[in-house]
Design an enzyme around this catalytic site. Structure first.
Site, mmCIF file in Angstrom:
data_model
loop_
_atom_site.group_PDB
_atom_site.id
_atom_site.type_symbol
_atom_site.label_atom_id
_atom_site.label_comp_id
_atom_site.label_asym_id
_atom_site.label_seq_id
_atom_site.Cartn_x
_atom_site.Cartn_y
_atom_site.Cartn_z
ATOM 1 N N ALA A 32 0.870 -1.181 0.000
ATOM 2 C CA ALA A 32 0.000 0.000 0.000
ATOM 3 C C ALA A 32 0.908 1.232 0.000
ATOM 4 C CB ALA A 32 -0.970 -0.006 1.182
ATOM 5 N N HIS A 37 7.131 5.542 1.806
ATOM 6 C CA HIS A 37 7.901 4.381 1.340
ATOM 7 C C HIS A 37 8.850 4.784 0.209
ATOM 8 C CE1 HIS A 37 4.044 2.207 2.624
ATOM 9 N NE2 HIS A 37 4.959 1.647 3.383
HETATM 10 P P1 AMP Z 1 5.260 -0.264 6.430
HETATM 11 O O1 AMP Z 1 4.860 -0.639 5.048
HETATM 12 O O2 AMP Z 1 4.252 0.563 7.156
HETATM 13 O O3 AMP Z 1 5.788 -1.432 7.221
HETATM 14 O O4 AMP Z 1 6.500 0.705 6.271
HETATM 15 C C1 AMP Z 1 7.656 0.303 5.569
HETATM 16 C C2 AMP Z 1 8.750 1.299 5.853
HETATM 17 O O5 AMP Z 1 8.342 2.592 5.421
HETATM 18 C C3 AMP Z 1 9.063 1.405 7.358
HETATM 19 O O6 AMP Z 1 10.462 1.529 7.528
HETATM 20 C C4 AMP Z 1 8.352 2.690 7.734
HETATM 21 O O7 AMP Z 1 8.938 3.339 8.844
HETATM 22 C C5 AMP Z 1 8.531 3.509 6.480
HETATM 23 N N1 AMP Z 1 7.530 4.576 6.443
HETATM 24 C C6 AMP Z 1 6.179 4.435 6.565
HETATM 25 N N2 AMP Z 1 5.585 5.647 6.550
HETATM 26 C C7 AMP Z 1 6.571 6.560 6.423
HETATM 27 C C8 AMP Z 1 6.606 7.985 6.354
HETATM 28 N N3 AMP Z 1 5.506 8.706 6.433
HETATM 29 N N4 AMP Z 1 7.798 8.587 6.217
HETATM 30 C C9 AMP Z 1 8.950 7.862 6.150
HETATM 31 N N5 AMP Z 1 8.986 6.520 6.218
HETATM 32 C C10 AMP Z 1 7.821 5.879 6.343
#
Ligand code: AMP
Length: 280
Positions: A32, A37
């Protein structure tokens, strides 16, 4: 861009890249995809010869079955978005490839797993450690990129790789926000229109808290943030803690010579959101 779904193929791909002497930048995600990301992907592309992105909604890190069920998934769109970046390989395995049998790996993450996210989501960080250790074994990245939005997760992964003696360099990346300040998150898609309009209050309240730092003690500021957000009937603060950014110990006084970060988790309707801000 290669799209691989089995651990054997992904490991063979990584092995051949490393054998050539190239570096691998790795961005683990649960899909998503949004600009948060993609900022990690851009960073990985700048700093490495080859870039691998994984898309895997990891069941073991969900302590709440309803959260796992409703977690947004959009594989086709994610792959389309990644085509616009110089990504070399996307690893998008089914659950059985990552967890062929019940995973009994368990990690000593204390004290990090007993505070904030760890306290409120029992088992969450063990699940994160399980999946990250497995993905690192398969991909063997030179550098791995994580967002500071999941501030505590970065600390947990640093501890994990140190203890496992993994050579990967962990690179924390800045939080990417919507124009109104809301930290980007896959879960934002689950907010109703009304909740989406209220959600920026979280980041705005953190910013106001930083302005109030010279007036209020850490304890008083914690109360102010909690009370301010809880004024919205739709919002319920789970915790707001001000911690040392290295060991996540609570900050009792502004005089402490440590980097201080305020971390919040808020339940907004059915959606749980987290954010954080640095204090001086
Ligand atoms: P997730 O898909 O939520 O597991 O996130 C994957 C990676 O993207 C993780 O390292 C999160 O910390 C990073 N991430 C998610 N949202 C953000 C954001 N708003 N800014 C920077 N990194 C993000």
């Amino acid at each position: 861009m290669e799209i691989l779904t089995t651990r054997d193929k992904a490991a063979a791909y990584a092995g051949s890249v490393l054998k050539e002497g190239y570096t691998i930048g790795f961005v683990p995600t649960m899909g998503a995809l949004h600009r948060g990301h993609l900022s990690l992907v851009e960073c990985a592309c700048r700093e490495n010869d080859r870039v691998v992105v994984s898309i895997f909604v990891n069941p073991t890190q969900f302590n709440n079955p309803a959260d796992l069920e409703t977690y947004p998934r959009d594989k086709e769109q994610d792959l389309k978005i990644l085509e616009d970046f110089p990504v070399d390989m996307v690893f998008i395995p089914p659950v059985e490839e990552v967890y062929p049998k019940e995973d009994t790996r368990s990690f000593d993450l204390s004290p990090l797993d007993r505070i904030m996210e760890g306290k409120h989501r029992p088992g969450h960080f063990n699940g994160v450690a399980q999946v990250v250790s497995k993905l690192f074994e398969i991909i063997r990245p030179t550098r791995a990129y994580f967002g500071k939005k999941d501030f505590q997760q970065v600390a947990v992964i640093r501890k994990l790789t140190r203890e496992l003696g993994m050579e990967v360099e962990i690179i924390p990346c800045p939080i990417i926000r919507e124009p109104d300040g809301l930290a980007m998150s896959s879960r934002n898609r689950l907010l109703s229109e009304k909740e989406r309009n209220i959600a920026p209050e979280i980041a705005q309240t953190l910013r106001k808290a930083r302005e109030k730092q010279d007036e209020l003690s850490p304890t008083a500021l914690k109360k102010w943030v909690t009370d301010t957000l809880n004024q919205h009937p739709e919002m319920q603060v789970e915790y707001f803690e001000i911690v040392d950014d290295q060991n996540l110990n609570p900050v009792e006084s502004w005089d402490e010579q440590v980097n201080k970060v305020g971390c919040v988790a808020v339940q907004l309707g059915a959606v749980r959101l987290i954010d954080n801000i640095y204090f001086h």
